[in-house]
Design an enzyme around this catalytic site. Structure first.
Site, PDB file in Angstrom:
ATOM      1  N   GLU A  34       0.794  -1.251   0.010  1.00 29.92           N
ATOM      2  CA  GLU A  34       0.090   0.060   0.187  1.00 29.92           C
ATOM      3  C   GLU A  34       0.874   1.324   0.089  1.00 29.92           C
ATOM      4  O   GLU A  34       2.159   1.333   0.486  1.00 29.92           O
ATOM      5  CB  GLU A  34      -0.862   0.060   1.227  1.00 29.92           C
ATOM      6  CG  GLU A  34      -1.794  -0.874   1.282  1.00 29.92           C
ATOM      7  CD  GLU A  34      -2.777  -0.980   2.517  1.00 29.92           C
ATOM      8  OE1 GLU A  34      -4.070  -1.304   2.166  1.00 29.92           O
ATOM      9  OE2 GLU A  34      -2.406  -1.067   3.610  1.00 29.92           O
ATOM     10  N   CYS A  85       3.454   8.663   0.545  1.00 28.24           N
ATOM     11  CA  CYS A  85       4.168   7.673   1.478  1.00 28.24           C
ATOM     12  C   CYS A  85       4.149   6.194   0.691  1.00 28.24           C
ATOM     13  O   CYS A  85       3.304   5.528   0.687  1.00 28.24           O
ATOM     14  CB  CYS A  85       3.336   7.547   2.723  1.00 28.24           C
ATOM     15  SG  CYS A  85       3.932   6.621   3.980  1.00 28.24           S
ATOM     16  N   CYS A 102       7.235  -6.724   6.874  1.00 27.91           N
ATOM     17  CA  CYS A 102       8.593  -6.219   7.450  1.00 27.91           C
ATOM     18  C   CYS A 102       9.061  -7.037   8.626  1.00 27.91           C
ATOM     19  O   CYS A 102       8.035  -8.032   9.195  1.00 27.91           O
ATOM     20  CB  CYS A 102       8.014  -5.071   8.359  1.00 27.91           C
ATOM     21  SG  CYS A 102       9.486  -3.964   9.092  1.00 27.91           S
ATOM     22  N   CYS A 106       8.230  -4.517  15.390  1.00 28.26           N
ATOM     23  CA  CYS A 106       7.960  -3.516  16.455  1.00 28.26           C
ATOM     24  C   CYS A 106       6.571  -3.607  16.922  1.00 28.26           C
ATOM     25  O   CYS A 106       5.703  -3.809  16.229  1.00 28.26           O
ATOM     26  CB  CYS A 106       8.285  -2.203  15.844  1.00 28.26           C
ATOM     27  SG  CYS A 106       9.863  -1.601  14.987  1.00 28.26           S
ATOM     28  N   CYS A 113       3.387  -1.669  15.408  1.00 27.97           N
ATOM     29  CA  CYS A 113       3.216  -1.583  14.091  1.00 27.97           C
ATOM     30  C   CYS A 113       2.309  -2.628  13.582  1.00 27.97           C
ATOM     31  O   CYS A 113       2.987  -4.019  13.661  1.00 27.97           O
ATOM     32  CB  CYS A 113       4.681  -1.261  13.355  1.00 27.97           C
ATOM     33  SG  CYS A 113       4.362  -1.074  11.752  1.00 27.97           S
ATOM     34  N   GLY A 135       7.470  -1.702   5.515  1.00 27.05           N
ATOM     35  CA  GLY A 135       8.902  -2.176   5.259  1.00 27.05           C
ATOM     36  C   GLY A 135       9.874  -1.249   5.968  1.00 27.05           C
ATOM     37  O   GLY A 135       9.605  -0.064   6.265  1.00 27.05           O
ATOM     38  N   GLU A 136      10.965  -1.909   6.323  1.00 26.54           N
ATOM     39  CA  GLU A 136      12.167  -1.111   6.601  1.00 26.54           C
ATOM     40  C   GLU A 136      13.078  -0.512   5.428  1.00 26.54           C
ATOM     41  O   GLU A 136      13.609  -1.361   5.045  1.00 26.54           O
ATOM     42  CB  GLU A 136      12.817  -1.887   7.768  1.00 26.54           C
ATOM     43  CG  GLU A 136      14.270  -1.112   8.262  1.00 26.54           C
ATOM     44  CD  GLU A 136      14.185   0.252   8.331  1.00 26.54           C
ATOM     45  OE1 GLU A 136      13.373   0.735   9.141  1.00 26.54           O
ATOM     46  OE2 GLU A 136      15.001   1.039   7.852  1.00 26.54           O
ATOM     47  N   SER A 159      12.891   7.071   6.158  1.00 26.52           N
ATOM     48  CA  SER A 159      12.532   6.945   7.717  1.00 26.52           C
ATOM     49  C   SER A 159      13.023   5.364   7.886  1.00 26.52           C
ATOM     50  O   SER A 159      12.986   4.603   7.171  1.00 26.52           O
ATOM     51  CB  SER A 159      10.986   6.723   7.806  1.00 26.52           C
ATOM     52  OG  SER A 159      10.712   6.562   9.302  1.00 26.52           O
ATOM     53  N   SER A 186      13.096   6.610  13.748  1.00 26.60           N
ATOM     54  CA  SER A 186      12.213   6.471  14.664  1.00 26.60           C
ATOM     55  C   SER A 186      12.653   5.786  16.020  1.00 26.60           C
ATOM     56  O   SER A 186      13.132   4.716  16.184  1.00 26.60           O
ATOM     57  CB  SER A 186      11.202   5.192  14.207  1.00 26.60           C
ATOM     58  OG  SER A 186      10.689   5.492  12.903  1.00 26.60           O
ATOM     59  N   ASN A 239      11.124   6.541  19.406  1.00 25.17           N
ATOM     60  CA  ASN A 239      10.149   5.928  20.054  1.00 25.17           C
ATOM     61  C   ASN A 239      10.310   5.616  21.652  1.00 25.17           C
ATOM     62  O   ASN A 239       9.351   5.184  22.095  1.00 25.17           O
ATOM     63  CB  ASN A 239       9.553   4.568  19.327  1.00 25.17           C
ATOM     64  CG  ASN A 239       9.288   4.973  17.809  1.00 25.17           C
ATOM     65  OD1 ASN A 239       9.016   6.013  17.631  1.00 25.17           O
ATOM     66  ND2 ASN A 239       9.072   3.770  17.044  1.00 25.17           N
ATOM     67  N   ASN A 287      -1.591   5.328  16.500  1.00 26.21           N
ATOM     68  CA  ASN A 287      -2.777   4.985  15.744  1.00 26.21           C
ATOM     69  C   ASN A 287      -3.182   3.324  16.031  1.00 26.21           C
ATOM     70  O   ASN A 287      -2.371   2.443  15.737  1.00 26.21           O
ATOM     71  CB  ASN A 287      -2.657   5.037  14.138  1.00 26.21           C
ATOM     72  CG  ASN A 287      -2.210   6.647  13.717  1.00 26.21           C
ATOM     73  OD1 ASN A 287      -3.193   7.406  14.295  1.00 26.21           O
ATOM     74  ND2 ASN A 287      -1.224   6.780  13.159  1.00 26.21           N
ATOM     75  N   CYS A 292      -0.152   6.299  10.002  1.00 24.83           N
ATOM     76  CA  CYS A 292       1.086   5.678  10.283  1.00 24.83           C
ATOM     77  C   CYS A 292       0.850   4.231  11.089  1.00 24.83           C
ATOM     78  O   CYS A 292       0.236   4.318  12.185  1.00 24.83           O
ATOM     79  CB  CYS A 292       1.849   6.579  11.457  1.00 24.83           C
ATOM     80  SG  CYS A 292       2.138   8.038  10.520  1.00 24.83           S
TER      81      CYS A 292
HETATM   82  N1  SAH Z   1      10.344   1.101   9.134  1.00 25.97           N
HETATM   83  C1  SAH Z   1      10.497   2.537   9.122  1.00 25.97           C
HETATM   84  C2  SAH Z   1       9.389   3.221   8.158  1.00 25.97           C
HETATM   85  C3  SAH Z   1       8.002   2.514   8.199  1.00 25.97           C
HETATM   86  S1  SAH Z   1       7.155   3.240   9.950  1.00 25.97           S
HETATM   87  C4  SAH Z   1      10.590   3.380  10.422  1.00 25.97           C
HETATM   88  O1  SAH Z   1      10.724   2.649  11.374  1.00 25.97           O
HETATM   89  O2  SAH Z   1      10.823   4.225  10.414  1.00 25.97           O
HETATM   90  C5  SAH Z   1       6.890   5.060   9.838  1.00 25.97           C
HETATM   91  C6  SAH Z   1       6.484   5.580  11.009  1.00 25.97           C
HETATM   92  O3  SAH Z   1       5.440   5.180  11.757  1.00 25.97           O
HETATM   93  C7  SAH Z   1       7.878   5.174  12.232  1.00 25.97           C
HETATM   94  O4  SAH Z   1       8.240   6.340  12.798  1.00 25.97           O
HETATM   95  C8  SAH Z   1       6.965   4.249  13.061  1.00 25.97           C
HETATM   96  O5  SAH Z   1       7.642   4.178  14.493  1.00 25.97           O
HETATM   97  C9  SAH Z   1       5.609   4.949  13.083  1.00 25.97           C
HETATM   98  N2  SAH Z   1       4.416   4.146  13.644  1.00 25.97           N
HETATM   99  C10 SAH Z   1       4.641   2.717  13.403  1.00 25.97           C
HETATM  100  N3  SAH Z   1       3.454   2.142  13.732  1.00 25.97           N
HETATM  101  C11 SAH Z   1       2.619   3.011  14.339  1.00 25.97           C
HETATM  102  C12 SAH Z   1       1.343   3.124  14.964  1.00 25.97           C
HETATM  103  N4  SAH Z   1       0.531   2.026  15.353  1.00 25.97           N
HETATM  104  N5  SAH Z   1       0.739   4.489  15.174  1.00 25.97           N
HETATM  105  C13 SAH Z   1       1.696   5.480  15.109  1.00 25.97           C
HETATM  106  N6  SAH Z   1       2.866   5.462  14.362  1.00 25.97           N
HETATM  107  C14 SAH Z   1       3.366   4.295  14.063  1.00 25.97           C
END
Ligand code: SAH
Length: 349
Positions: free
Chosen positions: A94, A107, A114, A118, A121, A164-165, A196, A218, A220, A294, A337
Site C-alpha cells: 500500500e 508515503c 517487515c 516493532c 506497528c 517495510g524498513e 525513515s 524512529s 520511540n 494509531n 502511520c
Molecule cells: N520502518 C521505517 C518506516 C516505516 S514506519 C521506520 O521504522 O521508520 C513509519 C513511522 O510510523 C515510524 O516512525 C513508526 O515508528 C511509526 N509507526 C508505526 N506504527 C505506528 C502506529 N501504530 N501508530 C503511530 N505511528 C506508528
C-alpha cells in the site's frame, strides 16, 4: 506465462545507458526512454514516438515497462488516499497520498511486510514476505504523479514511511532514490525525499554519503531497556550508537534530521520520558515529530490523551527542541502511520 523481457522501469539512468549500449544506441536514447517512463508514464514502446519504428519493435520484443495495477483506491474524508497495488507474484503493498495546503506527500512502501516486529506497528504483525524491487517501489510514485497530474496537481514530497524498513532493502531503495532525484526521472530535490528508519544506522550513513536526501529516525523510546521491548532491532543498534550516527549525517545549513516518536499511553509518554528524550537528543541537530499511536487490531496499545501529548511536546520545546505533533490523517481508511498491511488482513482467518 513466464515474463523474460527486461523491465526498463526501475533502471537508473546509468544502468539504462549501459543496457541500451548493446544496440549501439546513442546515450541520449536512455534519457528519452527515461522521460517516457517517469514523465509520461508510457507502458509500451509503441507510444515512444521519438524512437525509430525499428528500435521500438526491438525494444518491445526484449523489454517491457511493468505497471502493477492499483487494485483498490480508497479516499478518506480528509482527502488522504490509499492505494493497494497487486504485484506480479500476487503479493500486495500500500501507498498513501497525503494532501496538505502547499504539499502533496506520497508515503511509499519498500518491502512486502517487515521483519522488525516493532510491537506497535501493524505491518510487522503479519511478518516479512519479501523485498520490493526498484520497479515496484518506483511504480507507486508513477501512479501517484499521474493521478495528481489529471487534476493539475504536482507531487512535492516522497517519504519512505509505508510498509517495510527501507534500510533493510538498501540496494533497491538507493536505486529508487537515483530515479526520484534524476532530472530524467522525477526531478525531486533531495530534501523532499525522506528515508525513515527504525535505526539501521550503518546503511543510513552509507546512503547519506551517496544522496542528499532527508532522514527520519524512529526513536520511540528514550532508554534502551524500553526501546528493546518495543523495537527488538534496538538490541543490535542501541540508542547511543544510533544517536551518534544521526550526528554524523552531513546536513546542508539549516537542515535537521527528524526524530520520530510514537506516543503510547502509559508506556513512553510520561514527563520523565520526555525529559530523558530531550537529554538523549542534546547536541544533535534534530526536529521531533510526535506521532500519537494509531490503533489497529494487531496491537494492544492505546493513544495518549491530548493533554499528555501537549505536555510531552512542551517539555521538549522548553529544552529548545523544535517539536511538532503529527496530525492523524486517513485513519478512517486505515492509512495512518503504522496501519498499513497490504491485503494481509484478507489472508488471515
Ligand atoms: N520502518 C521505517 C518506516 C516505516 S514506519 C521506520 O521504522 O521508520 C513509519 C513511522 O510510523 C515510524 O516512525 C513508526 O515508528 C511509526 N509507526 C508505526 N506504527 C505506528 C502506529 N501504530 N501508530 C503511530 N505511528 C506508528
Amino acid at each position: 506465462m513466464q515474463e523474460n523481457r527486461t523491465d526498463l522501469k526501475g533502471m537508473p539512468l546509468a544502468e539504462l545507458e549501459a543496457f541500451l549500449s548493446r544496440w549501439g544506441k546513442e546515450r541520449y536514447r536512455a534519457r528519452q526512454i527515461s522521460r517516457w517512463i517517469y514523465r509520461r508514464f508510457a507502458e509500451d514502446f509503441s507510444s515512444m514516438t521519438d524512437l525509430s519504428m525499428d528500435f521500438r519493435g526491438e525494444l518491445s520484443r526484449e523489454c517491457r515497462v511493468s505497471s502493477p495495477p492499483a487494485e483498490r483506491v480508497e479516499a478518506s474524508s480528509d482527502g488522504t488516499e490509499k492505494y493497494l497495488f497487486r504485484l506480479e507474484d500476487g503479493e500486495s503493498v500500500e501507498s498513501v497520498l497525503i494532501p496538505e495546503e502547499d504539499r502533496r506527500t506520497l508515503c511509499i512502501s519498500s518491502q512486502v511486510g517487515c521483519a522488525l516486529t516493532c510491537g506497535f506497528c501493524a505491518t510487522g504483525a503479519a511478518g516479512f514476505r519479501r523485498n520490493m524491487n526498484t520497479a515496484e517501489i518506483v511504480h507507486q510514485v508513477c501512479f501517484a504523479v499521474k493521478r495528481l497530474e489529471e487534476r493539475a496537481e504536482r507531487l512535492t514530497n516522497v517519504v519512505f514511511m509505508g510498509m517495510g524498513e527501507p534500510l533493510e532493502n538498501p540496494r533497491e531503495v538507493s536505486r529508487t532514490i537515483a530515479i526520484l532525484l534524476s532530472q530524467f526521472g522525477f526531478g525531486l530535490p533531495g530534501k523532499r525525499v525522506t528515508v525513515s528508519t527504525a535505526g539501521v544506522f550503518p546503511a543510513m550513513l552509507a546512503l547519506a554519503k551517496g544522496y542528499p536526501v532527508s532522514f527520519a529516525v524512529s526513536i520511540n523510546a528514550p532508554r534502551d531497556d524500553l526501546r528493546s521491548k518495543l523495537m527488538p532491532l534496538n538490541r543490535k543498534y542501541p540508542l547511543k550508537n544510533l544517536i551518534a550516527a544521526m550526528k554524523k549525517i552531513p546536513l546542508q545549513s539549516g537542515r535537521k534530521v527528524t526524530a520520530e516518536y510514537v506516543l503510547l499511553a502509559g508506556v513512553n509518554d510520561s514527563e520523565r520520558d520526555a525529559g530523558d528524550f530531550a537529554r538523549l537528543l542534546k547536541g544533535a541537530r534534530v526536529k521531533v515529530n510526535l506521532i500519537p499511536y494509531n490503533a489497529h487490531e494487531y496491537g494492544d496499545f492505546t493513544s495518549p490523551r491530548g493533554e499528555t501529548v501537549d505536555r510531552f511536546r512542551d517539555i521538549l520545546l522548553s529544552e529548545g527542541i523544535q517539536t511538532i505533533t503529527r496530525e492523524r490523517r486517513g485513519a478512517d481508511i486505515r492509512a495512518a502511520c503504522g496501519q498499513l498491511q497490504g491485503a494481509a488482513e484478507a489472508n488471515t482467518p
